[in-house]
Scaffold this active site. Structure first.
Site, PDB file in Angstrom:
ATOM      1  N   GLN A  76      37.193  20.542 -58.448  1.00 59.03           N
ATOM      2  CA  GLN A  76      35.831  20.180 -58.900  1.00 59.03           C
ATOM      3  C   GLN A  76      34.705  21.229 -58.771  1.00 59.03           C
ATOM      4  OE1 GLN A  76      35.055  16.194 -57.182  1.00 59.03           O
ATOM      5  NE2 GLN A  76      36.474  16.703 -55.789  1.00 59.03           N
ATOM      6  N   CYS A 127      21.302  31.899 -81.637  1.00 57.09           N
ATOM      7  CA  CYS A 127      20.150  31.012 -82.160  1.00 57.09           C
ATOM      8  C   CYS A 127      18.950  31.035 -81.414  1.00 57.09           C
ATOM      9  CB  CYS A 127      20.664  29.744 -81.972  1.00 57.09           C
ATOM     10  SG  CYS A 127      20.811  28.614 -80.630  1.00 57.09           S
ATOM     11  N   HIS A 152      34.621  20.373 -63.430  1.00 55.17           N
ATOM     12  CA  HIS A 152      33.084  20.322 -63.367  1.00 55.17           C
ATOM     13  C   HIS A 152      32.459  21.643 -63.850  1.00 55.17           C
ATOM     14  CE1 HIS A 152      33.163  16.895 -60.344  1.00 55.17           C
ATOM     15  NE2 HIS A 152      33.483  16.512 -61.529  1.00 55.17           N
TER      16      HIS A 152
HETATM   17  C1  BV8 Z   1      30.529  11.171 -66.050  1.00 52.93           C
HETATM   18  C2  BV8 Z   1      28.899  20.707 -61.241  1.00 52.93           C
HETATM   19  C3  BV8 Z   1      30.891   9.689 -68.001  1.00 52.93           C
HETATM   20  C4  BV8 Z   1      27.333  20.751 -61.144  1.00 52.93           C
HETATM   21  C5  BV8 Z   1      29.137  18.461 -60.172  1.00 52.93           C
HETATM   22  C6  BV8 Z   1      24.985   6.650 -63.285  1.00 52.93           C
HETATM   23  C7  BV8 Z   1      24.496   7.317 -64.292  1.00 52.93           C
HETATM   24  C8  BV8 Z   1      25.520   8.407 -64.872  1.00 52.93           C
HETATM   25  C9  BV8 Z   1      26.634   8.639 -64.370  1.00 52.93           C
HETATM   26  C10 BV8 Z   1      27.008   7.840 -63.170  1.00 52.93           C
HETATM   27  C11 BV8 Z   1      25.828   6.730 -62.673  1.00 52.93           C
HETATM   28  N1  BV8 Z   1      26.839   6.375 -61.517  1.00 52.93           N
HETATM   29  C12 BV8 Z   1      27.783   7.075 -61.558  1.00 52.93           C
HETATM   30  C13 BV8 Z   1      27.998   7.854 -62.416  1.00 52.93           C
HETATM   31  C14 BV8 Z   1      29.190   8.822 -62.688  1.00 52.93           C
HETATM   32  C15 BV8 Z   1      28.884  10.321 -61.942  1.00 52.93           C
HETATM   33  C16 BV8 Z   1      29.118  10.073 -60.342  1.00 52.93           C
HETATM   34  O1  BV8 Z   1      30.020  10.076 -59.969  1.00 52.93           O
HETATM   35  N2  BV8 Z   1      27.932   9.814 -59.727  1.00 52.93           N
HETATM   36  C17 BV8 Z   1      28.048   9.869 -58.150  1.00 52.93           C
HETATM   37  C18 BV8 Z   1      27.108  10.708 -57.475  1.00 52.93           C
HETATM   38  C19 BV8 Z   1      28.119   8.350 -57.832  1.00 52.93           C
HETATM   39  N3  BV8 Z   1      29.773  11.037 -62.281  1.00 52.93           N
HETATM   40  C20 BV8 Z   1      29.219  11.861 -63.376  1.00 52.93           C
HETATM   41  O2  BV8 Z   1      27.883  11.910 -64.142  1.00 52.93           O
HETATM   42  C21 BV8 Z   1      30.412  12.604 -64.269  1.00 52.93           C
HETATM   43  N4  BV8 Z   1      30.333  12.174 -65.743  1.00 52.93           N
HETATM   44  O3  BV8 Z   1      30.970  10.137 -65.327  1.00 52.93           O
HETATM   45  O4  BV8 Z   1      30.591  10.994 -67.422  1.00 52.93           O
HETATM   46  C22 BV8 Z   1      29.435   9.035 -68.096  1.00 52.93           C
HETATM   47  C23 BV8 Z   1      28.318   9.801 -68.742  1.00 52.93           C
HETATM   48  C24 BV8 Z   1      26.966   9.050 -68.634  1.00 52.93           C
HETATM   49  C25 BV8 Z   1      26.839   7.704 -67.978  1.00 52.93           C
HETATM   50  C26 BV8 Z   1      28.051   7.241 -67.367  1.00 52.93           C
HETATM   51  C27 BV8 Z   1      28.999   7.946 -67.259  1.00 52.93           C
HETATM   52  C28 BV8 Z   1      30.040  14.253 -64.128  1.00 52.93           C
HETATM   53  C29 BV8 Z   1      29.983  14.521 -62.770  1.00 52.93           C
HETATM   54  C30 BV8 Z   1      30.135  15.964 -62.402  1.00 52.93           C
HETATM   55  C31 BV8 Z   1      28.808  16.400 -61.642  1.00 52.93           C
HETATM   56  N5  BV8 Z   1      28.815  17.756 -61.431  1.00 52.93           N
HETATM   57  N6  BV8 Z   1      29.427  19.699 -60.157  1.00 52.93           N
HETATM   58  C32 BV8 Z   1      27.119  21.675 -59.832  1.00 52.93           C
HETATM   59  O5  BV8 Z   1      27.969  22.259 -59.037  1.00 52.93           O
HETATM   60  O6  BV8 Z   1      25.804  22.072 -59.760  1.00 52.93           O
HETATM   61  S1  BV8 Z   1      29.801  17.514 -58.863  1.00 52.93           S
HETATM   62  C33 BV8 Z   1      29.660  18.259 -57.472  1.00 52.93           C
HETATM   63  O7  BV8 Z   1      29.344  17.305 -56.553  1.00 52.93           O
HETATM   64  C34 BV8 Z   1      31.001  18.924 -57.324  1.00 52.93           C
HETATM   65  O8  BV8 Z   1      31.309  19.759 -58.581  1.00 52.93           O
HETATM   66  C35 BV8 Z   1      31.662  17.961 -56.476  1.00 52.93           C
HETATM   67  O9  BV8 Z   1      32.356  17.218 -57.705  1.00 52.93           O
HETATM   68  C36 BV8 Z   1      30.615  17.020 -55.935  1.00 52.93           C
HETATM   69  C37 BV8 Z   1      30.642  17.278 -54.567  1.00 52.93           C
HETATM   70  O10 BV8 Z   1      31.672  16.597 -54.233  1.00 52.93           O
HETATM   71  P1  BV8 Z   1      32.615  17.564 -53.184  1.00 52.93           P
HETATM   72  O11 BV8 Z   1      33.245  18.571 -53.940  1.00 52.93           O
HETATM   73  O12 BV8 Z   1      33.531  16.091 -52.590  1.00 52.93           O
HETATM   74  O13 BV8 Z   1      31.709  18.129 -51.948  1.00 52.93           O
HETATM   75  P2  BV8 Z   1      30.937  17.303 -50.856  1.00 52.93           P
HETATM   76  O14 BV8 Z   1      29.946  18.178 -50.063  1.00 52.93           O
HETATM   77  O15 BV8 Z   1      30.424  15.772 -51.313  1.00 52.93           O
HETATM   78  O16 BV8 Z   1      32.187  17.037 -49.812  1.00 52.93           O
HETATM   79  C38 BV8 Z   1      32.948  17.845 -49.034  1.00 52.93           C
HETATM   80  C39 BV8 Z   1      33.877  17.590 -48.369  1.00 52.93           C
HETATM   81  O17 BV8 Z   1      34.690  18.778 -47.845  1.00 52.93           O
HETATM   82  C40 BV8 Z   1      33.544  16.719 -47.474  1.00 52.93           C
HETATM   83  O18 BV8 Z   1      34.565  15.440 -47.154  1.00 52.93           O
HETATM   84  C41 BV8 Z   1      33.899  17.290 -46.184  1.00 52.93           C
HETATM   85  O19 BV8 Z   1      34.102  16.652 -44.967  1.00 52.93           O
HETATM   86  C42 BV8 Z   1      34.914  18.483 -46.505  1.00 52.93           C
HETATM   87  N7  BV8 Z   1      34.817  19.615 -45.743  1.00 52.93           N
HETATM   88  C43 BV8 Z   1      33.843  20.374 -45.368  1.00 52.93           C
HETATM   89  N8  BV8 Z   1      34.252  21.378 -44.688  1.00 52.93           N
HETATM   90  C44 BV8 Z   1      35.612  21.507 -44.880  1.00 52.93           C
HETATM   91  C45 BV8 Z   1      36.150  20.362 -45.753  1.00 52.93           C
HETATM   92  N9  BV8 Z   1      37.369  20.076 -46.027  1.00 52.93           N
HETATM   93  C46 BV8 Z   1      38.259  20.994 -45.777  1.00 52.93           C
HETATM   94  N10 BV8 Z   1      37.777  22.341 -45.150  1.00 52.93           N
HETATM   95  C47 BV8 Z   1      36.550  22.468 -44.630  1.00 52.93           C
HETATM   96  N11 BV8 Z   1      36.218  23.676 -43.985  1.00 52.93           N
HETATM   97 ZN    ZN Z   2      22.690  29.291 -79.288  1.00 48.75          ZN
END
Ligand code: BV8
Ligand code: ZN
Length: 244
Positions: A100, A154, A118
């Site tokens: 991701q 463009c 992503h």
């Molecule tokens: C989609 C790129 C179909 C950008 C990212 C309402 C309207 C529209 C959509 C939705 C909605 N409700 C829900 C959705 C779906 C939505 C979604 O899931 N929302 C969530 C917030 C509820 N998803 C989408 O929109 C996706 N598309 O569904 O399309 C659609 C279309 C239209 C309408 C409906 C559906 C697209 C999602 C992609 C978003 N882009 N990234 C950027 O980076 O700027 S997401 C981004 O956040 C990351 O890529 C990653 O995926 C996410 C963060 O999550 P994590 O990677 O898990 O990181 P986090 O900090 O949360 O956790 C870290 C973890 O590591 C913790 O557990 C921690 O304990 C642990 N950790 C910490 N240190 C360590 C460790 N582990 C190991 N070692 C360590 N040292």
């Molecule tokens: Zn262009």
């Protein structure tokens, strides 16, 4: 660090491993995880607002500056021992990295990434004609506003090559991810809170295909209950021990 025996047995027996990684994978390299990425100039913004088409349309200069800050940050850090362990593992088994993360740390550690679900910080494209664009060097110091470059084809605005909330995932990476998960003999989940769909649905897909799921991370997540085994450690400590 001793590896829990059931997890070690699963890893050693696995021939086709899928590793689903999230921001925690890069945390020990010094890249803030997504939810605490609000340090510096953007503390008043919410990452889940900046990482949206609405945020981009409302304020492209702030969004482009935020992503260029993240490019500069990733360029200043190195892959950690966890990234290197996964690259090593690929010499002993089929290891498919499904990430991701939008950084390039897996690649810089020597892994081939099967799917960047992503997108990537390093693949900007035109917001209008979708042409791939050159990634300009980020400013030496973070700035709050930066006018996005103009597309060479463009004249449209160049946007970050990432998938924003509300945008569909690119078809090919998502298809590749679901194919390899369904065919795996182990799904290892490292460093993700399991909040963002559809990526967070991959552990359930694995379990539905009888694939064991092992979670490695320091705290409980939305995925923990779906895991066959959980190891409360970090990527840079656990993975080198697992792959020794
Ligand atoms: C989609 C790129 C179909 C950008 C990212 C309402 C309207 C529209 C959509 C939705 C909605 N409700 C829900 C959705 C779906 C939505 C979604 O899931 N929302 C969530 C917030 C509820 N998803 C989408 O929109 C996706 N598309 O569904 O399309 C659609 C279309 C239209 C309408 C409906 C559906 C697209 C999602 C992609 C978003 N882009 N990234 C950027 O980076 O700027 S997401 C981004 O956040 C990351 O890529 C990653 O995926 C996410 C963060 O999550 P994590 O990677 O898990 O990181 P986090 O900090 O949360 O956790 C870290 C973890 O590591 C913790 O557990 C921690 O304990 C642990 N950790 C910490 N240190 C360590 C460790 N582990 C190991 N070692 C360590 N040292
Ligand atoms: Zn262009």
């Amino acid at each position: 660090m001793s590896v829990p025996s059931e997890i070690l047995d699963l890893a050693r027996a696995a021939r086709r491993v899928v590793v689903l990684t999230g921001a925690g994978m890069s945390a020990e390299s010094g890249v803030p995880t997504f939810r605490d990425a609000q340090t510096g100039l953007w503390s008043e913004f919410d990452a889940t607002y900046l990482a949206t088409p609405e945020g981009w349309h409302a304020d492209p200069a702030t969004v482009w500056a935020w992503y260029q800050w993240r490019v500069a940050l990733v360029r200043q850090v190195e892959p950690n021992a966890g990234h290197h362990a996964l690259a090593r593992w690929a010499h002993a088994a089929e290891v498919h990295i499904v990430t991701q993360n939008v950084d390039d740390l897996h690649e810089r550690a020597g892994s081939v990434v099967r799917a960047h679900l992503h997108g990537s910080l390093f693949a900007p494209r035109c917001a209008d004609c979708e042409s791939a664009a050159e990634l300009p060097d980020p400013p030496a110091e973070p700035v709050a506003q930066l006018t996005p470059p103009a597309c060479a084809h463009c004249g449209g605005a160049v946007r970050p090559g990432v998938v924003w909330f509300g945008e569909l995932l690119p078809r090919a990476p998502w298809q590749a991810a679901t194919d390899v998960v369904a065919d795996a003999d182990l799904l290892l989940v490292v460093g993700t809170s399991g909040v963002v769909y559809p990526a967070a649905g991959l552990p359930a897909l694995a379990r539905g295909h009888g694939v064991p799921v092992v979670e490695i991370g320091p705290e409980p997540t939305e995925i923990s209950d779906q895991a066959s085994h959980v190891w409360r450690t970090t990527a840079a400590i656990g993975l080198p021990a697992l792959v020794a």
